[in-house]
Design a protein around this motif. Structure first.
Motif, PDB file in Angstrom:
ATOM      1  N   GLU A   1     -31.659 -20.903 -15.404  1.00 30.00           N
ATOM      2  CA  GLU A   1     -30.667 -19.863 -15.726  1.00 30.00           C
ATOM      3  C   GLU A   1     -30.287 -19.924 -17.204  1.00 30.00           C
ATOM      4  N   THR A   2     -30.092 -21.139 -17.698  1.00 32.12           N
ATOM      5  CA  THR A   2     -29.733 -21.315 -19.104  1.00 32.12           C
ATOM      6  C   THR A   2     -30.874 -20.839 -20.005  1.00 32.12           C
ATOM      7  N   GLU A   3     -32.105 -21.166 -19.633  1.00 32.21           N
ATOM      8  CA  GLU A   3     -33.257 -20.707 -20.415  1.00 32.21           C
ATOM      9  C   GLU A   3     -33.369 -19.181 -20.381  1.00 32.21           C
ATOM     10  N   ALA A   4     -33.119 -18.586 -19.227  1.00 36.20           N
ATOM     11  CA  ALA A   4     -33.180 -17.128 -19.108  1.00 36.20           C
ATOM     12  C   ALA A   4     -32.086 -16.484 -19.968  1.00 36.20           C
ATOM     13  N   GLU A   5     -30.887 -17.049 -19.923  1.00 33.41           N
ATOM     14  CA  GLU A   5     -29.796 -16.534 -20.749  1.00 33.41           C
ATOM     15  C   GLU A   5     -30.126 -16.676 -22.237  1.00 33.41           C
ATOM     16  N   LEU A   6     -30.722 -17.806 -22.597  1.00 33.72           N
ATOM     17  CA  LEU A   6     -31.104 -18.036 -23.984  1.00 33.72           C
ATOM     18  C   LEU A   6     -32.160 -17.023 -24.436  1.00 33.72           C
ATOM     19  N   LYS A   7     -33.155 -16.756 -23.586  1.00 38.84           N
ATOM     20  CA  LYS A   7     -34.170 -15.750 -23.905  1.00 38.84           C
ATOM     21  C   LYS A   7     -33.537 -14.374 -24.067  1.00 38.84           C
ATOM     22  N   GLU A   8     -32.625 -14.039 -23.162  1.00 39.31           N
ATOM     23  CA  GLU A   8     -31.945 -12.737 -23.228  1.00 39.31           C
ATOM     24  C   GLU A   8     -31.124 -12.630 -24.506  1.00 39.31           C
ATOM     25  N   LEU A   9     -30.424 -13.696 -24.880  1.00 36.94           N
ATOM     26  CA  LEU A   9     -29.638 -13.686 -26.112  1.00 36.94           C
ATOM     27  C   LEU A   9     -30.537 -13.550 -27.339  1.00 36.94           C
ATOM     28  N   ARG A  10     -31.660 -14.244 -27.349  1.00 36.87           N
ATOM     29  CA  ARG A  10     -32.601 -14.123 -28.468  1.00 36.87           C
ATOM     30  C   ARG A  10     -33.160 -12.703 -28.567  1.00 36.87           C
ATOM     31  N   LYS A  11     -33.454 -12.123 -27.408  1.00 37.60           N
ATOM     32  CA  LYS A  11     -33.974 -10.757 -27.382  1.00 37.60           C
ATOM     33  C   LYS A  11     -32.925  -9.783 -27.920  1.00 37.60           C
ATOM     34  N   ARG A  12     -31.687  -9.931 -27.478  1.00 37.23           N
ATOM     35  CA  ARG A  12     -30.594  -9.072 -27.972  1.00 37.23           C
ATOM     36  C   ARG A  12     -30.396  -9.245 -29.477  1.00 37.23           C
TER      37      ARG A  12
ATOM     38  N   LEU B   1     -30.731  -6.392 -32.264  1.00 37.48           N
ATOM     39  CA  LEU B   1     -29.624  -6.101 -33.180  1.00 37.48           C
ATOM     40  C   LEU B   1     -30.064  -6.197 -34.636  1.00 37.48           C
ATOM     41  N   GLU B   2     -30.890  -7.206 -34.940  1.00 37.97           N
ATOM     42  CA  GLU B   2     -31.387  -7.345 -36.310  1.00 37.97           C
ATOM     43  C   GLU B   2     -32.262  -6.166 -36.701  1.00 37.97           C
ATOM     44  N   LYS B   3     -33.127  -5.709 -35.785  1.00 39.89           N
ATOM     45  CA  LYS B   3     -33.973  -4.545 -36.059  1.00 39.89           C
ATOM     46  C   LYS B   3     -33.118  -3.296 -36.278  1.00 39.89           C
ATOM     47  N   ASP B   4     -32.143  -3.090 -35.387  1.00 33.48           N
ATOM     48  CA  ASP B   4     -31.257  -1.927 -35.528  1.00 33.48           C
ATOM     49  C   ASP B   4     -30.480  -1.990 -36.829  1.00 33.48           C
ATOM     50  N   ASN B   5     -30.017  -3.174 -37.174  1.00 37.44           N
ATOM     51  CA  ASN B   5     -29.239  -3.340 -38.402  1.00 37.44           C
ATOM     52  C   ASN B   5     -30.097  -3.029 -39.626  1.00 37.44           C
ATOM     53  N   ASP B   6     -31.355  -3.504 -39.630  1.00 38.28           N
ATOM     54  CA  ASP B   6     -32.253  -3.231 -40.756  1.00 38.28           C
ATOM     55  C   ASP B   6     -32.511  -1.739 -40.895  1.00 38.28           C
ATOM     56  N   ALA B   7     -32.801  -1.081 -39.775  1.00 34.00           N
ATOM     57  CA  ALA B   7     -33.080   0.355 -39.814  1.00 34.00           C
ATOM     58  C   ALA B   7     -31.846   1.134 -40.244  1.00 34.00           C
ATOM     59  N   THR B   8     -30.690   0.759 -39.695  1.00 36.86           N
ATOM     60  CA  THR B   8     -29.455   1.460 -40.027  1.00 36.86           C
ATOM     61  C   THR B   8     -29.081   1.259 -41.478  1.00 36.86           C
ATOM     62  N   SER B   9     -29.202   0.037 -41.968  1.00 43.66           N
ATOM     63  CA  SER B   9     -28.824  -0.204 -43.353  1.00 43.66           C
ATOM     64  C   SER B   9     -29.795   0.483 -44.308  1.00 43.66           C
ATOM     65  N   GLU B  10     -31.057   0.606 -43.919  1.00 44.30           N
ATOM     66  CA  GLU B  10     -32.009   1.315 -44.780  1.00 44.30           C
ATOM     67  C   GLU B  10     -31.667   2.806 -44.822  1.00 44.30           C
ATOM     68  N   LYS B  11     -31.335   3.377 -43.668  1.00 43.35           N
ATOM     69  CA  LYS B  11     -30.939   4.792 -43.628  1.00 43.35           C
ATOM     70  C   LYS B  11     -29.648   5.005 -44.427  1.00 43.35           C
ATOM     71  N   ASN B  12     -28.700   4.091 -44.222  1.00 44.28           N
ATOM     72  CA  ASN B  12     -27.436   4.192 -44.959  1.00 44.28           C
ATOM     73  C   ASN B  12     -27.666   4.077 -46.457  1.00 44.28           C
ATOM     74  N   MET B  13     -28.597   3.232 -46.855  1.00 47.58           N
ATOM     75  CA  MET B  13     -28.892   3.049 -48.263  1.00 47.58           C
ATOM     76  C   MET B  13     -29.394   4.366 -48.868  1.00 47.58           C
ATOM     77  N   TYR B  14     -30.302   5.051 -48.163  1.00 44.35           N
ATOM     78  CA  TYR B  14     -30.804   6.324 -48.675  1.00 44.35           C
ATOM     79  C   TYR B  14     -29.687   7.360 -48.745  1.00 44.35           C
ATOM     80  N   LEU B  15     -28.833   7.389 -47.737  1.00 47.44           N
ATOM     81  CA  LEU B  15     -27.726   8.340 -47.745  1.00 47.44           C
ATOM     82  C   LEU B  15     -26.757   8.048 -48.887  1.00 47.44           C
ATOM     83  N   ILE B  16     -26.483   6.776 -49.112  1.00 49.67           N
ATOM     84  CA  ILE B  16     -25.573   6.393 -50.193  1.00 49.67           C
ATOM     85  C   ILE B  16     -26.179   6.748 -51.542  1.00 49.67           C
ATOM     86  N   PHE B  17     -27.481   6.493 -51.722  1.00 50.39           N
ATOM     87  CA  PHE B  17     -28.129   6.844 -52.989  1.00 50.39           C
ATOM     88  C   PHE B  17     -28.112   8.348 -53.224  1.00 50.39           C
ATOM     89  N   ASP B  18     -28.407   9.120 -52.174  1.00 47.15           N
ATOM     90  CA  ASP B  18     -28.364  10.581 -52.316  1.00 47.15           C
ATOM     91  C   ASP B  18     -26.969  11.047 -52.700  1.00 47.15           C
TER      92      ASP B  18
END
Length: 100
Positions: free
Chosen positions: A13-24, A28-45
């Protein structure tokens, strides 16, 4: 050293929770990278618009317009010079014709 053995169910159970947390976390890191890149273009514009900076494509269009205006002005000047030259030659010929 004391080693405490955990129950196999609790361990999986602990290993499954750890895998789920790593996946989340990776999602989140992927979403943050994409969002910050989009925000960067909007801010520059927005900064470009606020500070009235010129982009490269606008600069190229402006250069083409200026080149066309320069050619048009040069053509008008050339026509004016030729027209003035012809008029001057005609006037001088008329004055010479009056005296001879």
């Amino acid at each position: 050293m004391i080693i405490i053995n955990k129950d196999k169910n609790q361990r999986t159970e602990t290993e499954a929770e750890l895998k789920e947390l790593r996946k989340r976390l990776s999602n989140l890191e992927k979403d943050n990278d994409a969002t910050s890149e989009k925000n960067m273009y909007l801010i520059f514009d927005q900064l470009i618009k606020d500070k009235q900076l010129v982009t490269k494509s606008e600069l190229n269009r402006y250069e083409q317009k200026m080149h066309a205006l320069l050619q048009e002005s040069q053509l008008k000047l050339l026509k004016w010079i030729v027209g003035t030259g012809i008029s001057t030659i005609g006037a001088i010929t008329a004055i010479i014709g009056l005296f001879y």
